[in-house]
Design an enzyme around this catalytic site. Structure first.
Site, PDB file in Angstrom:
ATOM      1  N   GLY A  10       0.856  -1.179   0.000  1.00 24.27           N
ATOM      2  CA  GLY A  10       0.000   0.000   0.000  1.00 24.27           C
ATOM      3  C   GLY A  10       0.890   1.226   0.000  1.00 24.27           C
ATOM      4  O   GLY A  10       2.108   1.158  -0.224  1.00 24.27           O
ATOM      5  N   GLY A  45      -9.841  10.740   0.187  1.00 24.04           N
ATOM      6  CA  GLY A  45      -8.716  11.605  -0.093  1.00 24.04           C
ATOM      7  C   GLY A  45      -7.680  11.598   0.999  1.00 24.04           C
ATOM      8  O   GLY A  45      -7.604  10.689   1.825  1.00 24.04           O
ATOM      9  N   GLU A 109     -14.645  16.764   5.174  1.00 21.46           N
ATOM     10  CA  GLU A 109     -15.207  15.529   5.705  1.00 21.46           C
ATOM     11  C   GLU A 109     -15.484  15.694   7.193  1.00 21.46           C
ATOM     12  O   GLU A 109     -15.103  16.695   7.813  1.00 21.46           O
ATOM     13  CB  GLU A 109     -14.272  14.346   5.433  1.00 21.46           C
ATOM     14  CG  GLU A 109     -14.126  14.066   3.937  1.00 21.46           C
ATOM     15  CD  GLU A 109     -13.300  12.838   3.640  1.00 21.46           C
ATOM     16  OE1 GLU A 109     -12.982  12.083   4.582  1.00 21.46           O
ATOM     17  OE2 GLU A 109     -12.958  12.624   2.460  1.00 21.46           O
ATOM     18  N   HIS A 224     -17.060   2.307   9.338  1.00 26.88           N
ATOM     19  CA  HIS A 224     -17.482   3.406   8.472  1.00 26.88           C
ATOM     20  C   HIS A 224     -19.005   3.457   8.458  1.00 26.88           C
ATOM     21  O   HIS A 224     -19.664   2.426   8.333  1.00 26.88           O
ATOM     22  CB  HIS A 224     -16.945   3.203   7.058  1.00 26.88           C
ATOM     23  CG  HIS A 224     -16.964   4.451   6.235  1.00 26.88           C
ATOM     24  ND1 HIS A 224     -18.122   4.984   5.724  1.00 26.88           N
ATOM     25  CD2 HIS A 224     -15.969   5.288   5.851  1.00 26.88           C
ATOM     26  CE1 HIS A 224     -17.839   6.093   5.059  1.00 26.88           C
ATOM     27  NE2 HIS A 224     -16.540   6.300   5.114  1.00 26.88           N
ATOM     28  N   ARG A 268     -16.998   9.838  13.007  1.00 26.92           N
ATOM     29  CA  ARG A 268     -17.474   8.602  12.386  1.00 26.92           C
ATOM     30  C   ARG A 268     -18.129   7.643  13.371  1.00 26.92           C
ATOM     31  O   ARG A 268     -19.119   6.995  13.046  1.00 26.92           O
ATOM     32  CB  ARG A 268     -16.301   7.887  11.699  1.00 26.92           C
ATOM     33  CG  ARG A 268     -15.954   8.479  10.359  1.00 26.92           C
ATOM     34  CD  ARG A 268     -14.851   7.703   9.687  1.00 26.92           C
ATOM     35  NE  ARG A 268     -14.619   8.225   8.351  1.00 26.92           N
ATOM     36  CZ  ARG A 268     -13.646   7.804   7.560  1.00 26.92           C
ATOM     37  NH1 ARG A 268     -12.819   6.865   7.973  1.00 26.92           N
ATOM     38  NH2 ARG A 268     -13.494   8.312   6.351  1.00 26.92           N
ATOM     39  N   HIS A 329     -13.997  -0.795   8.954  1.00 29.04           N
ATOM     40  CA  HIS A 329     -13.254   0.021   7.989  1.00 29.04           C
ATOM     41  C   HIS A 329     -11.771   0.171   8.317  1.00 29.04           C
ATOM     42  O   HIS A 329     -10.933  -0.016   7.439  1.00 29.04           O
ATOM     43  CB  HIS A 329     -13.902   1.397   7.904  1.00 29.04           C
ATOM     44  CG  HIS A 329     -13.349   2.276   6.838  1.00 29.04           C
ATOM     45  ND1 HIS A 329     -13.316   1.910   5.506  1.00 29.04           N
ATOM     46  CD2 HIS A 329     -12.794   3.529   6.894  1.00 29.04           C
ATOM     47  CE1 HIS A 329     -12.778   2.885   4.790  1.00 29.04           C
ATOM     48  NE2 HIS A 329     -12.447   3.872   5.610  1.00 29.04           N
ATOM     49  N   GLU A 353      -1.419   1.063   8.465  1.00 31.57           N
ATOM     50  CA  GLU A 353      -2.488   0.569   9.333  1.00 31.57           C
ATOM     51  C   GLU A 353      -2.029  -0.534  10.271  1.00 31.57           C
ATOM     52  O   GLU A 353      -2.630  -0.731  11.330  1.00 31.57           O
ATOM     53  CB  GLU A 353      -3.677   0.088   8.500  1.00 31.57           C
ATOM     54  CG  GLU A 353      -4.924  -0.151   9.338  1.00 31.57           C
ATOM     55  CD  GLU A 353      -6.150  -0.477   8.512  1.00 31.57           C
ATOM     56  OE1 GLU A 353      -7.184  -0.855   9.111  1.00 31.57           O
ATOM     57  OE2 GLU A 353      -6.108  -0.340   7.276  1.00 31.57           O
ATOM     58  N   ARG A 364     -10.133   7.471  14.425  1.00 36.86           N
ATOM     59  CA  ARG A 364      -9.374   8.150  13.372  1.00 36.86           C
ATOM     60  C   ARG A 364     -10.181   9.279  12.741  1.00 36.86           C
ATOM     61  O   ARG A 364     -11.333   9.109  12.383  1.00 36.86           O
ATOM     62  CB  ARG A 364      -8.981   7.145  12.284  1.00 36.86           C
ATOM     63  CG  ARG A 364      -8.268   7.774  11.088  1.00 36.86           C
ATOM     64  CD  ARG A 364      -7.794   6.733  10.112  1.00 36.86           C
ATOM     65  NE  ARG A 364      -8.883   6.052   9.435  1.00 36.86           N
ATOM     66  CZ  ARG A 364      -9.448   6.472   8.305  1.00 36.86           C
ATOM     67  NH1 ARG A 364      -9.046   7.596   7.743  1.00 36.86           N
ATOM     68  NH2 ARG A 364     -10.414   5.776   7.731  1.00 36.86           N
TER      69      ARG A 364
END
Length: 513
Positions: A10, A45, A109, A224, A268, A329, A353, A364
């Site tokens: 990643g 993003g 966000e 999420h 979240r 998530h 992660e 987060r």
């Protein structure tokens, strides 16, 4: 020239490999193809204070608020201060972030006080970053081994000196190096409903645990709020709500303001639990995400990937609300590190992660994950040839207090059974009774001993499930993503990390706090 093994491809692994290849002999190992990772699927993003009306201080404050009092302040300062320069590095590497009138476009966000989220390809930010980094790594001096599954870390005289792998191209073999950088991602396959790809089975964290590294904050798993309520739980980016979409109940009523004054843009964990409560109240049916006010043309341009998937399921989200549900998530916990990616085990770095830098705390902040991977992967390379710090710096918890859940495996299990158990008993809502039931069931399960990659992945998921459940039992409060229905209040005296280490050779887990 020193040698380095990087595990995972990643953003964290690719950045680490690329930077390290400038001065070290690098072997990059991935259990799937080079371009497959969680990064590839990141939609929303990357957050950074790049604009005149924003500031590093504001980004720090937002991150600390979201983390519910459990962030490492130093790590957050590093993230937000160094983040803008690292994003500029991505731009120099060819990541084409979206622009408006020649300037970088930006969105907002949940829990951000400013619009600071850069995106690429509308909702294909991760794919754009992954593509640019893969190209750069292929042009670098790094050696790449694809389809190689890391079974364990190699430890000699208390130091990590390599990895054991199995791969079709090379068979079972040992790769040796002066240092290992784990960038193997999270463990989203722990849960029945997840936005994570099939490869996220926590292999790096489990291998580090077996080797004796400390894991921290493992009880904090972020769900999420809005995945598409269809098989696969395709992620519906938080940026959609940032643009003005609303969440409605089955009768078309906007209900998130009942739970938080920021409504759909609350943190979240708050939004996810609000949706879960509403779903329970209406018999388990999904809630609705209403983006129709944004218009089909705007949605197709700003979120082309989501639009395409909606069309595949016969959904016209420009003209009708779409069904959504929470899904696992992101894991805030992982292998504990300092602000340079160094773990409690000399020779072992962890970034992305798989790591717990302390940046995220108990919850987060949206779009901080790509930034964390970028910043700390880059920093870890700078420490490759430096002396290792005292382990006490990384493990400042109290002596371990063993929990009375003996591990006595006697029953075979399937991955689906484990995922359903974790979803039901250690998911969005938890209680002591649920967690104790999960701990007892997990204590009796054992994966099949076939030695296949799938069997070893299942063994890793089982090991991490036990750790998460016992940590959730030990944290008798609600904080961030961890919610105990029997302890619904946050208890300031518990604002501390739970540090986990594997006991050898009994393979039992203990908690210290």
């Amino acid at each position: 020239m020193g040698s380095v093994i990087v595990v995972g491809t990643g953003i964290a692994g690719l950045v680490a490999a690329l930077e390290a290849s400038r001065s070290h002999d690098v072997t990059l190992v991935t259990k799937w193809e080079l371009a497959e990772s969680n990064t590839k699927y990141a939609q929303g993003g990357i957050a950074a204070a790049l604009f005149d009306d924003d500031s590093v201080e504001s980004h720090i404050d937002d991150t600390l608020r979201a983390g519910a009092g459990l962030n490492s302040h130093r790590a957050v300062e590093v993230l937000c201060t160094e983040g803008p320069d690292r994003v500029r590095d991505l731009i120099r590497l060819g990541v084409a972030f979206d622009r408006e009138h020649g300037e970088l476009a930006r969105g907002r966000e949940a829990a951000h006080s400013r619009s600071r989220i850069l995106h690429a390809g509308g909702d294909a930010t991760g794919a754009a970053i992954e593509a640019a980094l893969v190209l750069a790594v292929r042009e670098s001096a790094a050696r790449v081994i694809e389809y190689a599954f890391v079974t364990d870390l190699v430890v000699s005289d208390g130091r990590v000196v390599g990895v054991d792998v199995i791969a079709p191209a090379v068979g079972a073999r040992r790769l040796e190096a002066d240092s290992v950088i784990l960038a193997s991602g999270g463990a989203g396959q722990l849960y029945r409903h997840t936005t994570n790809p099939i490869v996220t089975t926590g292999d790096g964290a489990a291998a580090a645990l077996r080797a004796g590294a400390v894991l921290s904050d493992v009880e904090f798993y972020q769900f999420h709020p809005t995945s598409l309520a269809v098989p696969g739980n395709f992620l519906i980016s938080e940026a959609v709500r940032g643009e003005g979409a609303m969440i409605l109940d089955a009768d078309g009523r906007r209900f998130m303001t009942d739970w938080h004054p920021d409504g759909e843009l609350a943190p979240r964990d708050v939004v996810a639990r609000g949706i879960a409560r509403q779903m329970a109240a209406q018999g388990g049916t999904p809630v609705l995400l209403d983006a129709t006010a944004l218009g089909a043309e705007f949605l197709a341009e700003r979120f082309p990937g989501i639009t395409r998937v909606c069309h595949e399921y016969g959904l016209e989200w420009g003209s009708e609300p779409i069904p959504v549900t929470p899904a696992a998530h992101y894991w805030m916990g992982g292998v504990r590190t300092d602000e340079w990616g160094r773990t409690s085990l000399p020779g072992l770095f962890a970034v992305g992660e798989v790591a717990c830098t302390g940046v995220h705390g108990a919850n987060r902040l949206a779009s901080n994950s790509l930034l964390e991977s970028l910043v700390f992967a880059w920093r870890s390379v700078g420490m490759l040839d430096q002396p290792w710090p005292d382990a006490a710096v990384l493990d400042d918890s109290m002596p371990p207090e063993p929990l009375d859940t003996p591990v006595d495996p006697t029953e075979l299990f399937t991955r689906l059974e484990l995922q359903q158990l974790m979803w039901d008993e250690a998911g969005l809502f938890r209680s002591g009774e649920q967690l104790q039931h999960a701990a007892e069931q997990l204590a009796h399960w054992i994966p099949d001993g076939s030695g296949t990659v799938t069997a070893q992945e299942n063994a890793n998921l089982l090991e991490l499930s036990r750790v998460i459940v016992q940590a959730a039992l030990a944290r008798e409060e609600s904080r961030g993503a961890h919610y105990r229905s029997d302890f619904p209040a946050t208890r300031p005296q518990l604002a501390r990390h739970l540090g986990w280490a594997q006991l050898q050779p009994a393979r039992k887990v203990t908690v210290s706090c």
